[in-house]
Every structure is written in structure tokens, then in C-alpha cells.
Write a protein that holds these residues in place. Structure first.
Motif, PDB file in Angstrom:
ATOM      1  N   ILE A 115      14.117  30.164  19.324  1.00 50.75           N
ATOM      2  CA  ILE A 115      15.268  29.887  19.779  1.00 50.75           C
ATOM      3  C   ILE A 115      15.562  30.747  21.269  1.00 50.75           C
ATOM      4  O   ILE A 115      16.092  30.170  22.339  1.00 50.75           O
ATOM      5  N   LEU A 116      15.311  32.040  21.135  1.00 50.23           N
ATOM      6  CA  LEU A 116      15.719  32.903  22.246  1.00 50.23           C
ATOM      7  C   LEU A 116      14.712  32.591  23.382  1.00 50.23           C
ATOM      8  O   LEU A 116      15.197  32.777  24.456  1.00 50.23           O
ATOM      9  N   GLU A 117      13.516  32.168  22.905  1.00 52.67           N
ATOM     10  CA  GLU A 117      12.634  31.766  24.263  1.00 52.67           C
ATOM     11  C   GLU A 117      13.001  30.624  24.827  1.00 52.67           C
ATOM     12  O   GLU A 117      13.338  30.612  26.007  1.00 52.67           O
ATOM     13  N   LYS A 118      13.442  29.731  24.272  1.00 53.46           N
ATOM     14  CA  LYS A 118      14.145  28.433  25.030  1.00 53.46           C
ATOM     15  C   LYS A 118      15.320  28.854  25.620  1.00 53.46           C
ATOM     16  O   LYS A 118      15.480  28.334  26.826  1.00 53.46           O
ATOM     17  N   LEU A 119      16.369  29.427  25.176  1.00 52.23           N
ATOM     18  CA  LEU A 119      17.546  29.719  25.644  1.00 52.23           C
ATOM     19  C   LEU A 119      17.283  30.538  26.820  1.00 52.23           C
ATOM     20  O   LEU A 119      17.978  30.392  27.821  1.00 52.23           O
ATOM     21  N   SER A 120      16.602  31.619  26.786  1.00 53.37           N
ATOM     22  CA  SER A 120      16.261  32.527  27.882  1.00 53.37           C
ATOM     23  C   SER A 120      15.554  31.634  29.120  1.00 53.37           C
ATOM     24  O   SER A 120      16.023  31.592  30.149  1.00 53.37           O
ATOM     25  N   HIS A 121      14.699  30.612  29.048  1.00 54.16           N
ATOM     26  CA  HIS A 121      13.919  29.589  29.770  1.00 54.16           C
ATOM     27  C   HIS A 121      15.318  28.857  30.374  1.00 54.16           C
ATOM     28  O   HIS A 121      15.284  28.444  31.722  1.00 54.16           O
ATOM     29  N   LEU A 175      18.508  28.363   9.855  1.00 55.71           N
ATOM     30  CA  LEU A 175      18.242  28.567  11.431  1.00 55.71           C
ATOM     31  C   LEU A 175      19.675  28.380  12.229  1.00 55.71           C
ATOM     32  O   LEU A 175      20.389  27.419  11.851  1.00 55.71           O
ATOM     33  N   GLY A 176      20.235  29.728  12.947  1.00 50.79           N
ATOM     34  CA  GLY A 176      21.457  29.251  13.247  1.00 50.79           C
ATOM     35  C   GLY A 176      21.626  30.255  14.594  1.00 50.79           C
ATOM     36  O   GLY A 176      20.666  31.225  14.787  1.00 50.79           O
ATOM     37  N   ILE A 177      22.749  30.056  15.184  1.00 52.77           N
ATOM     38  CA  ILE A 177      22.903  30.983  16.443  1.00 52.77           C
ATOM     39  C   ILE A 177      24.283  31.056  16.758  1.00 52.77           C
ATOM     40  O   ILE A 177      25.180  30.028  16.565  1.00 52.77           O
ATOM     41  N   TRP A 178      24.679  32.143  17.458  1.00 52.71           N
ATOM     42  CA  TRP A 178      26.016  32.398  17.921  1.00 52.71           C
ATOM     43  C   TRP A 178      26.135  33.080  19.068  1.00 52.71           C
ATOM     44  O   TRP A 178      25.164  34.070  19.366  1.00 52.71           O
ATOM     45  N   VAL A 179      26.613  32.759  20.281  1.00 55.94           N
ATOM     46  CA  VAL A 179      26.828  33.274  21.454  1.00 55.94           C
ATOM     47  C   VAL A 179      28.142  33.663  21.947  1.00 55.94           C
ATOM     48  O   VAL A 179      28.971  33.170  21.815  1.00 55.94           O
ATOM     49  N   THR A 180      28.253  34.940  22.284  1.00 56.07           N
ATOM     50  CA  THR A 180      29.665  35.278  22.745  1.00 56.07           C
ATOM     51  C   THR A 180      29.524  35.675  24.256  1.00 56.07           C
ATOM     52  O   THR A 180      28.716  36.806  24.514  1.00 56.07           O
ATOM     53  N   ASN A 181      30.031  35.360  25.289  1.00 57.81           N
ATOM     54  CA  ASN A 181      30.031  35.638  26.686  1.00 57.81           C
ATOM     55  C   ASN A 181      31.208  36.757  26.977  1.00 57.81           C
ATOM     56  O   ASN A 181      32.148  37.120  26.168  1.00 57.81           O
ATOM     57  N   ILE A 215      18.485  23.149  20.945  1.00 56.96           N
ATOM     58  CA  ILE A 215      17.641  24.024  20.744  1.00 56.96           C
ATOM     59  C   ILE A 215      17.261  24.257  19.177  1.00 56.96           C
ATOM     60  O   ILE A 215      16.246  24.417  18.741  1.00 56.96           O
ATOM     61  N   ILE A 216      18.336  24.437  18.650  1.00 53.79           N
ATOM     62  CA  ILE A 216      18.167  24.511  17.202  1.00 53.79           C
ATOM     63  C   ILE A 216      17.429  23.470  16.505  1.00 53.79           C
ATOM     64  O   ILE A 216      16.571  23.508  15.670  1.00 53.79           O
ATOM     65  N   GLU A 217      17.880  22.041  17.018  1.00 51.77           N
ATOM     66  CA  GLU A 217      17.250  20.923  16.416  1.00 51.77           C
ATOM     67  C   GLU A 217      15.459  20.890  16.761  1.00 51.77           C
ATOM     68  O   GLU A 217      14.657  20.609  15.937  1.00 51.77           O
ATOM     69  N   ASP A 218      15.234  21.586  17.996  1.00 51.38           N
ATOM     70  CA  ASP A 218      13.765  21.727  18.353  1.00 51.38           C
ATOM     71  C   ASP A 218      13.008  22.695  17.939  1.00 51.38           C
ATOM     72  O   ASP A 218      12.014  22.635  17.513  1.00 51.38           O
ATOM     73  N   CYS A 219      13.652  23.958  17.353  1.00 52.40           N
ATOM     74  CA  CYS A 219      12.976  24.953  16.685  1.00 52.40           C
ATOM     75  C   CYS A 219      13.137  24.940  15.230  1.00 52.40           C
ATOM     76  O   CYS A 219      12.166  25.627  14.747  1.00 52.40           O
ATOM     77  N   ARG A 220      13.612  23.975  14.506  1.00 57.34           N
ATOM     78  CA  ARG A 220      13.782  24.086  13.058  1.00 57.34           C
ATOM     79  C   ARG A 220      12.276  23.759  12.521  1.00 57.34           C
ATOM     80  O   ARG A 220      11.960  24.398  11.463  1.00 57.34           O
ATOM     81  N   LYS A 221      11.236  23.269  13.257  1.00 58.70           N
ATOM     82  CA  LYS A 221      10.033  22.839  12.706  1.00 58.70           C
ATOM     83  C   LYS A 221       9.257  24.351  12.327  1.00 58.70           C
ATOM     84  O   LYS A 221       8.386  24.495  11.654  1.00 58.70           O
ATOM     85  N   TRP A 222       9.626  25.255  13.270  1.00 53.50           N
ATOM     86  CA  TRP A 222       9.025  26.628  13.271  1.00 53.50           C
ATOM     87  C   TRP A 222       9.237  27.353  11.703  1.00 53.50           C
ATOM     88  O   TRP A 222       8.402  28.202  11.677  1.00 53.50           O
ATOM     89  N   THR A 223      10.334  26.882  11.294  1.00 49.14           N
ATOM     90  CA  THR A 223      10.745  27.969   9.864  1.00 49.14           C
ATOM     91  C   THR A 223       9.734  27.615   8.910  1.00 49.14           C
ATOM     92  O   THR A 223       9.437  28.391   8.130  1.00 49.14           O
TER      93      THR A 223
END
Length: 304
Positions: free
Chosen positions: A291-297, A36-42, A8-16
Motif C-alpha cells: 500500500i505504502l509503495e503504491k501511495l508513495s509512487h 487491510l486498511g488505511i487512514w490518511v491525515t494531512n 490501492i486497497i483493492e490492488d493490494c488485497r492479493k498480497w495478504t
């Protein structure tokens, strides 16, 4: 999960390249627009990350979630919402229009600048130093990071350029919405916005909210009811005047900041922290939203 996040990070880098870093606060203009970065804690305590998750940036308007929680802890929800409303706005986050047109002269919600200044004024403390120390200590507790502090370069930059916020605060003072010394309240507000964090820190806050006010070590820090109110306001108001679109396309309680961060809480599942300093016209991270749009889907995260 890690592979999903990396893709997802790789796909979204172009948007920056399609956004711009915040420049109305000069110090924020120094941020790297390509980061561009992300962290997820479940809720089981498992954590995953990808991209530039470890860069430090200032929390900015995501601090509004923290100051709202503290104001509720200190005063109760009923009193807090006599000073600030719960309604979304189609105006910008620093608009004064709503204060002039709203019948009660109170800010429409705690996620716009006027609303956050009002909630900061409600936080217990005899002095500005006591108030900001309570905010810092509460933030350190809910992130599990005792190293969180204030970026004083950003704070000074915000203080020097914060005349719109001064106008909002003095207008509210004149209408009896805030009490106390206006400059001291603003000083606490500017410092709260200048706390320096990472994606990991805001993901931990998101996880606490996702877990109905309970930390991953099982300690309750805010009531279930107060947590429900905070998350609801994040859905309706957390992404400024793009909150409706965000709810339709992504459907996660979230709060953004002009430092490029977005904090999200997926109820009973996870907390998410993303960073991307390049912003869209509404002041939200353009890459972070993608990022959040792709992760949500991908993970079916929408609460709707």
C-alpha cells in the motif's frame, strides 16, 4: 484522494495471502490475515480512509516511537543516547547478538526490542503503574483519542511468552544499561506494546511527526529537533532489517508492528496509518508495505 486509497486497497488485497499473522505471541494469531486498511491525515486536518481502517489491533512495536519521545522529553536527547545507539541493524528485532558484540554493550537503536526496553526504563514514574499511565496519557493526547487502552488478553499473552525480551533486559541490567526492577520495566514494555488502536490513531501520530512535533490543533508536544531525530531513526531503523529496502523503494519515515500496523510520517504533508496483520519474513505487514509503495509512487511522497 479517497478514490486513490480505495483503488490501492483493492490492488493490494492479493498480497495478504502471501504473508502470515504473528504466532509467537499466541493472541496475535487470532487476527484476520485478510484485513487491510488505511487512514490518511494531512496537516490541514483533512482525513481520508479506505478498506478495513476501523479494525482494532495492538500497537506493538509502533509504541517504540512513543516511548522514545517520552524518554527524550523526560531526559533530553543527549542522555537517552548514552543508553541506546542510533545505528541500524541487519539482525532481527529481538536479536541478542548486537548486545554481545557491540563495544558499549548498548542496544544499537531504539526501534529494536532491546532499545525499546532501554528507553522504557528511562520514562519518569515512581512505579510501573505511573510509567504506563504516562505512556497511555501521552498516546491519547497525540492521537486525540481518550478511549485508547490496553488489550489485556494480548498483554498476558506477551508476558507469558516474552522470555527472549527477559533475556535482553537482564543482559542490559548486568551491563548497567538499564536501572530499576527488570520485571517492572518489562511489564511496562509489554503493556505499551498491547495498547489497542486503529489506523486513524497511528495516522494522527504520523501527522504530528510530519508537522515537526505539532498536533493538528497547533499544540506543540515535542521539540522540532527531537522530532527530527525520531523521524531519522524511523527511516534508518523503523522497518527492522528491511529498513534500507523500504527507504529505497518507498522513502518515508515509518515504523511497523507485528500486530500488522505501519505508521508513516511524510514531512510537511501527512501522516499515514495502515493495517494488514499478514506479515512478511521481517515481521512487517506485507500488504501494508505494498500500500505504502503504491501511495508513495502515486503521490510522489519519497523524501529522497
Amino acid at each position: 484522494m479517497k478514490r486513490i486509497l480505495e483503488n490501492i486497497i483493492e490492488d493490494c488485497r492479493k498480497w495478504t495471502s502471501k504473508g502470515e499473522v504473528a504466532s509467537y505471541i499466541p493472541e496475535l494469531a487470532k487476527a484476520n490475515p485478510e484485513a487491510l486498511g488505511i487512514w490518511v491525515t494531512n496537516l490541514g486536518g483533512e482525513e481520508y480512509f479506505a478498506g478495513d481502517w476501523d479494525i482494532k489491533f495492538t500497537i506493538q512495536s509502533m509504541s517504540k516511537v512513543i516511548t522514545l519521545m517520552l524518554a527524550i522529553l523526560d531526559n533530553g536527547t543527549e542522555y537517552v543516547f548514552t543508553k541506546v545507539g542510533m545505528e541500524p541493524t541487519e539482525s532481527g528485532f529481538n536479536s541478542i547478538t548486537n548486545l554481545e558484540t557491540h563495544e558499549q554493550k548498548q542496544p544499537l537503536n531504539p526501534m529494536i526490542n532491546a532499545g525499546a526496553i532501554a528507553t522504557v526504563s528511562l520514562i519518569n514514574g515512581e512505579t510501573a503503574d505511573e510509567k504506563i499511565n504516562r505512556i497511555l496519557n501521552f498516546t491519547r493526547k497525540i492521537t486525540g483519542n481518550d478511549e485508547i487502552g490496553i488489550n489485556y488478553n494480548v498483554y498476558e499473552s506477551e508476558k507469558k511468552t516474552g522470555n527472549r525480551n527477559r533475556a535482553l533486559a537482564y543482559y542490559m541490567k548486568g551491563n548497567g544499561i538499564i536501572e530499576g526492577d527488570v520485571e517492572e520495566i518489562l511489564d511496562v514494555y509489554f503493556k505499551a506494546c498491547s495498547m489497542e488502536i486503529t489506523c486513524k490513531d497511528i495516522a494522527r501520530i504520523g501527522a504530528m511527526l510530519a508537522n515537526d512535533g505539532v498536533l493538528i490543533n497547533n499544540e506543540r508536544v515535542i521539540s522540532r529537533e527531537a522530532c527530527r531525530i525520531v523521524k531519522t531513526i524511523m527511516v534508518t531503523c523503523g522497518m527492522y532489517d528491511a529498513s534500507g529496502k523500504f527507504a529505497v523503494h518507498i522513502g518515508i519515515p515509518a515504523k511497523s508492528g507485528v500486530g500488522g500496523g505501519i505508521m508513516a510520517a511524510v514531512p510537511r504533508r501527512m501522516g499515514i496509518g495502515v493495517v494488514g496483520p499478514a506479515l512478511d519474513a521481517q515481521g512487517n505487514s506485507i500488504g501494508g508495505i505494498k500500500i505504502l509503495e503504491k501511495l508513495s509512487h502515486e503521490l510522489d511522497l519519497s523524501i529522497f
